[in-house]
Structures are given as structure tokens and as C-alpha cells.
Motif scaffolding. Structure first.
Motif, PDB file in Angstrom:
ATOM      1  N   TRP A 132       0.872  -1.186   0.000  1.00 54.20           N
ATOM      2  CA  TRP A 132       0.000   0.000   0.000  1.00 54.20           C
ATOM      3  C   TRP A 132       0.898   1.222   0.000  1.00 54.20           C
ATOM      4  CZ3 TRP A 132       0.052   4.079   3.355  1.00 54.20           C
ATOM      5  CH2 TRP A 132      -1.037   4.978   3.309  1.00 54.20           C
ATOM      6  N   LYS A 133       0.463   2.277  -0.724  1.00 59.28           N
ATOM      7  CA  LYS A 133       1.209   3.530  -0.728  1.00 59.28           C
ATOM      8  C   LYS A 133       0.290   4.688  -0.367  1.00 59.28           C
ATOM      9  CE  LYS A 133       4.951   2.263  -3.850  1.00 59.28           C
ATOM     10  NZ  LYS A 133       5.782   2.678  -5.000  1.00 59.28           N
ATOM     11  N   PRO A 134       0.860   5.764   0.196  1.00 55.56           N
ATOM     12  CA  PRO A 134       0.048   6.915   0.598  1.00 55.56           C
ATOM     13  C   PRO A 134      -0.871   7.382  -0.531  1.00 55.56           C
ATOM     14  CG  PRO A 134       2.274   7.178   1.427  1.00 55.56           C
ATOM     15  CD  PRO A 134       2.287   5.957   0.542  1.00 55.56           C
ATOM     16  N   GLY A 135      -2.118   7.609  -0.164  1.00 61.46           N
ATOM     17  CA  GLY A 135      -3.124   8.033  -1.131  1.00 61.46           C
ATOM     18  C   GLY A 135      -3.975   6.898  -1.650  1.00 61.46           C
ATOM     19  N   TRP A 136      -3.530   5.663  -1.464  1.00 62.11           N
ATOM     20  CA  TRP A 136      -4.296   4.504  -1.911  1.00 62.11           C
ATOM     21  C   TRP A 136      -5.292   4.070  -0.832  1.00 62.11           C
ATOM     22  CZ3 TRP A 136      -0.099   0.645  -4.137  1.00 62.11           C
ATOM     23  CH2 TRP A 136       0.582   1.256  -5.189  1.00 62.11           C
ATOM     24  N   ASN A 137      -6.284   3.307  -1.254  1.00 63.63           N
ATOM     25  CA  ASN A 137      -7.230   2.696  -0.326  1.00 63.63           C
ATOM     26  C   ASN A 137      -7.054   1.182  -0.231  1.00 63.63           C
ATOM     27  OD1 ASN A 137      -8.662   5.062   0.451  1.00 63.63           O
ATOM     28  ND2 ASN A 137      -9.759   5.021  -1.497  1.00 63.63           N
ATOM     29  N   TYR A 138      -6.300   0.620  -1.161  1.00 61.10           N
ATOM     30  CA  TYR A 138      -6.165  -0.829  -1.246  1.00 61.10           C
ATOM     31  C   TYR A 138      -4.701  -1.220  -1.398  1.00 61.10           C
ATOM     32  CZ  TYR A 138     -11.187  -0.759  -2.261  1.00 61.10           C
ATOM     33  OH  TYR A 138     -12.546  -0.557  -2.198  1.00 61.10           O
ATOM     34  N   PHE A 139      -4.450  -2.525  -1.228  1.00 63.99           N
ATOM     35  CA  PHE A 139      -3.127  -3.105  -1.441  1.00 63.99           C
ATOM     36  C   PHE A 139      -3.050  -3.738  -2.831  1.00 63.99           C
ATOM     37  CE2 PHE A 139      -3.235  -2.714   3.103  1.00 63.99           C
ATOM     38  CZ  PHE A 139      -1.907  -2.585   3.505  1.00 63.99           C
ATOM     39  N   THR A 140      -1.811  -3.869  -3.304  1.00 58.51           N
ATOM     40  CA  THR A 140      -1.564  -4.445  -4.625  1.00 58.51           C
ATOM     41  C   THR A 140      -1.838  -5.954  -4.624  1.00 58.51           C
ATOM     42  OG1 THR A 140       0.747  -4.839  -4.055  1.00 58.51           O
ATOM     43  CG2 THR A 140       0.221  -2.740  -5.117  1.00 58.51           C
ATOM     44  N   ASP A 141      -1.815  -6.538  -5.829  1.00 57.49           N
ATOM     45  CA  ASP A 141      -1.914  -7.985  -5.943  1.00 57.49           C
ATOM     46  C   ASP A 141      -0.740  -8.612  -5.197  1.00 57.49           C
ATOM     47  OD1 ASP A 141      -4.067  -7.511  -7.554  1.00 57.49           O
ATOM     48  OD2 ASP A 141      -3.085  -8.120  -9.421  1.00 57.49           O
ATOM     49  N   PRO A 142      -0.971  -9.621  -4.369  1.00 56.79           N
ATOM     50  CA  PRO A 142       0.113 -10.205  -3.570  1.00 56.79           C
ATOM     51  C   PRO A 142       1.153 -10.936  -4.416  1.00 56.79           C
ATOM     52  CG  PRO A 142      -2.045 -10.734  -2.648  1.00 56.79           C
ATOM     53  CD  PRO A 142      -2.287 -10.184  -4.016  1.00 56.79           C
ATOM     54  N   ALA A 143       2.379 -10.942  -3.920  1.00 58.89           N
ATOM     55  CA  ALA A 143       3.468 -11.730  -4.491  1.00 58.89           C
ATOM     56  C   ALA A 143       3.899 -12.739  -3.442  1.00 58.89           C
ATOM     57  CB  ALA A 143       4.636 -10.831  -4.876  1.00 58.89           C
ATOM     58  N   LYS A 144       4.321 -13.900  -3.897  1.00 57.51           N
ATOM     59  CA  LYS A 144       4.749 -14.942  -2.974  1.00 57.51           C
ATOM     60  C   LYS A 144       6.208 -14.739  -2.585  1.00 57.51           C
ATOM     61  CE  LYS A 144       4.535 -19.954  -2.332  1.00 57.51           C
ATOM     62  NZ  LYS A 144       4.094 -21.238  -2.938  1.00 57.51           N
ATOM     63  N   LEU A 145       6.491 -14.930  -1.301  1.00 54.61           N
ATOM     64  CA  LEU A 145       7.851 -14.791  -0.791  1.00 54.61           C
ATOM     65  C   LEU A 145       8.571 -16.138  -0.932  1.00 54.61           C
ATOM     66  CD1 LEU A 145       9.767 -12.795   0.791  1.00 54.61           C
ATOM     67  CD2 LEU A 145       9.057 -14.044   2.835  1.00 54.61           C
ATOM     68  N   THR A 146       9.609 -16.148  -1.730  1.00 57.30           N
ATOM     69  CA  THR A 146      10.425 -17.350  -1.906  1.00 57.30           C
ATOM     70  C   THR A 146      11.810 -17.079  -1.358  1.00 57.30           C
ATOM     71  OG1 THR A 146       9.185 -17.996  -3.880  1.00 57.30           O
ATOM     72  CG2 THR A 146      11.336 -19.011  -3.551  1.00 57.30           C
ATOM     73  N   VAL A 147      12.272 -17.967  -0.479  1.00 54.99           N
ATOM     74  CA  VAL A 147      13.534 -17.743   0.215  1.00 54.99           C
ATOM     75  C   VAL A 147      14.486 -18.896  -0.097  1.00 54.99           C
ATOM     76  CG1 VAL A 147      14.636 -17.330   2.429  1.00 54.99           C
ATOM     77  CG2 VAL A 147      12.263 -16.599   2.062  1.00 54.99           C
ATOM     78  N   PRO A 148      15.617 -18.612  -0.748  1.00 56.21           N
ATOM     79  CA  PRO A 148      16.579 -19.682  -1.047  1.00 56.21           C
ATOM     80  C   PRO A 148      17.018 -20.405   0.221  1.00 56.21           C
ATOM     81  CG  PRO A 148      17.156 -17.674  -2.219  1.00 56.21           C
ATOM     82  CD  PRO A 148      16.065 -17.304  -1.253  1.00 56.21           C
TER      83      PRO A 148
END
Length: 383
Positions: A132-148
Motif C-alpha cells: 500500500w502507498k500513501p493516497g491509496w485505499n487498497y493493497f496491490t496484488d500479492p506476491a509470494k515470498l520465496t527464500v533460497p
């Protein structure tokens, strides 16, 4: 004057209806009550750069349920106005991106540029994050966290992403608390405001490893969460034996390290044991560099929420003389998972919720306030 009188009347009703908190803590207001069988669980709250408050929670029909979603609400700086002018709505701009996925344990981490990273995990599928960024009302499409090295599908999380202060030439560095069936970890990554992936993962290090213990029981370490005090990160890790089936668990583990010099070949320093049987805890760094530690106390029936204000978090956490303040008890066994924010110097809000008792495992009787997310107010002087 009419609006003020109406608001005070609402607060009076809320205080009268809810479970009785300790005298030192006030039940400030009802943030939201989910309708029907839905509940508002596992909340998190953060103060935005413009002074407003942002809260998220898990909207589902039980502690574990099919396809729970994350809701978001925005409040004024005082926290006195939420649902009247800013009703909650799905956190994601495009909820369909997580259709048929259970979005558990939403947590918030504010970046140094004012953006907010929402993390949550999907059982058996791993940790996701959204922005989310200032001025927005919603969050972006999620991305999956992949950790080596530790995978992705087996990861869970509980604490929010910690944006490190820019020190020693390090900029936009973050720590992400996660855990899996081997123990508790932290992930190092770079925050990239306008690039994909927004969190560029570098590596991961284990905070505490699951292992057999005396008596044949297995020690398990989960739910790490972090704060930064100066050049030091302080972490608290939930510790139990046999997934909490042995006694009331073990005292929470406290670790500290310098994230700017950490190489992975050195031990964490001043590893502590806080004599508190904590689960689903939260750490809040206060404006005067203390730490408000709120938690569900497994040493007390029904695991209600308590708080301790750690006066000198960079020193060994005290073994005795801790003042443990009762924050909230819903009267049902399925509760805690608190989150706190400092709304003004020395004034704290802690979110707490009432579960809807549907079976013997969730308490006896159905609370008239079931599904409600409360705002509890406390001050530094009370700890």
C-alpha cells in the motif's frame, strides 16, 4: 456537540458491553463487528506518516476456516473515528487474485518512504506480501515470498516486516520474520518501491532451531517478531513443546543482534529467557525507546491478553519484578494475538477481539459481542 455526545454515548455502551478489562486499561471503542458467522481475528495496526491509523484483520468463520480474507480500515489520528467515515473493506484491490486461498495472520510493516507492506500466510502454500502507498485505499496484488534454502510453500509468518534504519551505507534494508517446521528464521531483503519484486530476498538465518528436549519432548520455535532500537534488533520468539501440548509452553525467547554487522557466522548476543509463557505476541517500540510487549498468556486460563513495558530493552530483560498488566479477556479460550500502536507519546492502543463460541474448543456460550474487534487504551504510567 451533538456528534460528540453521540460518540461518548457509543463509548459508554461499548465499555458496558465488553468483557471487563483491568481497571488501569480502558475499552476505548468498538472498531468493527463482523456479521453472521464471521469474526475479526488476528488484527494488526500501524500509524501512517500522515498520522492516520491503519488496521487489518482476518475475516473468517473460525480460527481456521476455508478461504478467510483480510479486511482493512483507516482511522483518524485519535482513533475516535473508524467505521463512521471509513468502513472496512477487502484489503486487496483485486481480491480475486487470492480466491480459494486462506489469508491468515495479516501483519503490517511501514517502510521508510511511508509505504506499508502487508504480509500473510496461506497454510501449505507459504507467505505472501502486498503493498500500500500513501493516497491509496487498497493493497496491490500479492506476491509470494520465496527464500533460497528454506523454500516457500512451508513458510508461515506472524510479525510484520521490519524496515531497518539507514545506517552505515545500508539503505532500504528490511528483515522479514518467518518460521517453518525447522524453527524460527529472519529473512534479509531489499525494499524496492517501484521495482518487481518489491522485496528482493538476499538470504535467511535461523533464530532458533526445533530440537528434542529433555524428557523426549520436542522444542518448537515459532512466531518471531522484531523491533529496532538504535543499531540493534530485538526479537521475541514463541517457544513451546510438542506444539503446546506439554504444560503451558515455555518462556518466550529473546534475542538481540546488530543487523549491520551480522555475517551469519556469529552468535546472537545476550540470548534471554523472559519468564513469561507468551504466545501470539507483539512488540512495539515506543517513542522513548522502550518496548511494549503484549501477548496471550498461556499461564492463565483462556489465554487472555497482557502487556509488559520493557524499560531497557537493550539490557538483559529482567527475570523478576516485571509488572504484567491485564489488557483484555474476552471470556473465550480463542483470543489474544494482540497488536499495539502508540497514538501519542505514552498513549497506546491495543487491538483485541471476541471470538464467536461455536464449539467446546472455543469457550462456553456465545458472546453477544462475538466477532467484535475492540480498541483497548492504556498509558505508560499504567505499566
Amino acid at each position: 456537540m451533538r456528534r460528540l455526545a453521540a460518540f461518548l454515548a457509543v463509548v459508554a455502551v461499548v465499555v458496558g458491553l465488553g468483557a471487563s478489562p483491568a481497571a488501569a486499561v480502558t475499552q476505548f471503542m468498538k472498531l468493527w463487528q463482523e456479521p453472521g458467522d464471521y469474526e475479526a481475528r488476528f488484527p494488526d495496526i500501524v500509524k501512517l506518516d500522515d498520522g492516520r491509523l491503519m488496521a487489518v484483520w482476518y475475516r473468517a468463520t473460525g480460527h481456521t476456516g476455508p478461504n478467510g480474507t483480510v479486511q482493512v480500515a483507516f482511522g483518524t489520528a485519535s482513533g475516535s473515528t473508524w467505521t463512521w467515515t471509513n468502513p472496512p473493506h477487502p484489503a486487496l484491490a483485486n481480491p480475486a487474485t487470492m480466491a480459494n486461498k486462506d489469508m491468515r495472520d495479516p501483519k503490517l510493516g511501514k517502510m521508510k518512504d511511508g509505504a506499508v507492506v502487508l504480509t500473510f500466510f496461506v497454510p501449505g502454500d507459504g507467505v505472501y506480501y502486498s503493498v500500500w502507498k500513501p493516497g491509496w485505499n487498497y493493497f496491490t496484488d500479492p506476491a509470494k515470498l520465496t527464500v533460497p534454502g528454506i523454500g516457500g510453500s512451508a513458510l508461515d509468518e506472524h510479525g510484520g516486516v521490519l524496515a531497518l534504519d539507514d545506517q552505515g551505507g545500508a539503505t532500504n534494508q528490511v528483515l522479514i520474520p518467518v518460521y517453518n517446521n525447522t524453527g524460527a528464521w529472519f529473512v534479509r531483503a531489499t525494499w524496492r518501491p517501484v521495482s518487481d519484486p518489491r522485496l528482493l530476498v538476499a538470504d535467511a538465518f535461523q533464530l532458533a532451531a526445533n530440537s528434542p528436549a529433555d524428557g523426549g519432548f520436542t522444542d518448537t520455535y515459532t512466531e518471531p517478531s522484531f523491533v529496532q532500537i538504535g543499531g540493534t534488533v530485538v526479537a521475541a520468539v514463541r517457544h513451546e513443546q510438542n506444539n503446546g501440548t506439554v504444560s503451558n509452553g515455555q518462556p518466550v525467547k529473546v534475542l538481540k543482534w546488530n543487523p549491520y554487522t551480522f555475517t551469519g557466522t556469529q552468535d546472537y548476543y545476550d540470548v534471554q529467557w523472559l519468564p513469561v509463557y507468551a504466545s501470539s505476541h507483539h512488540l512495539l517500540k515506543t517513542s522513548d525507546n522502550r518496548v511494549l510487549f503484549t501477548f496471550g498468556d498461556k499461564g492463565v486460563a483462556l489465554r487472555p491478553t497482557y502487556g509488559i513495558l520493557i524499560q531497557n530493552p537493550l539490557q538483559p530483560w529482567p527475570e523478576t519484578g516485571l509488572k504484567k498488566v491485564a489488557v483484555y479477556n474476552s471470556g473465550a479460550s480463542d483470543q489474544a494475538n494482540p497488536s499495539s500502536v502508540e497514538v501519542s507519546p505514552g498513549v497506546y492502543f491495543t487491538l483485541a477481539y471476541n471470538a464467536k463460541a461455536k464449539s467446546a474448543t472455543e469457550g462456553s456460550g456465545t458472546s453477544p459481542n462475538g466477532g467484535t474487534l475492540w480498541v483497548m487504551r492504556s498509558t505508560a504510567s499504567e505499566y
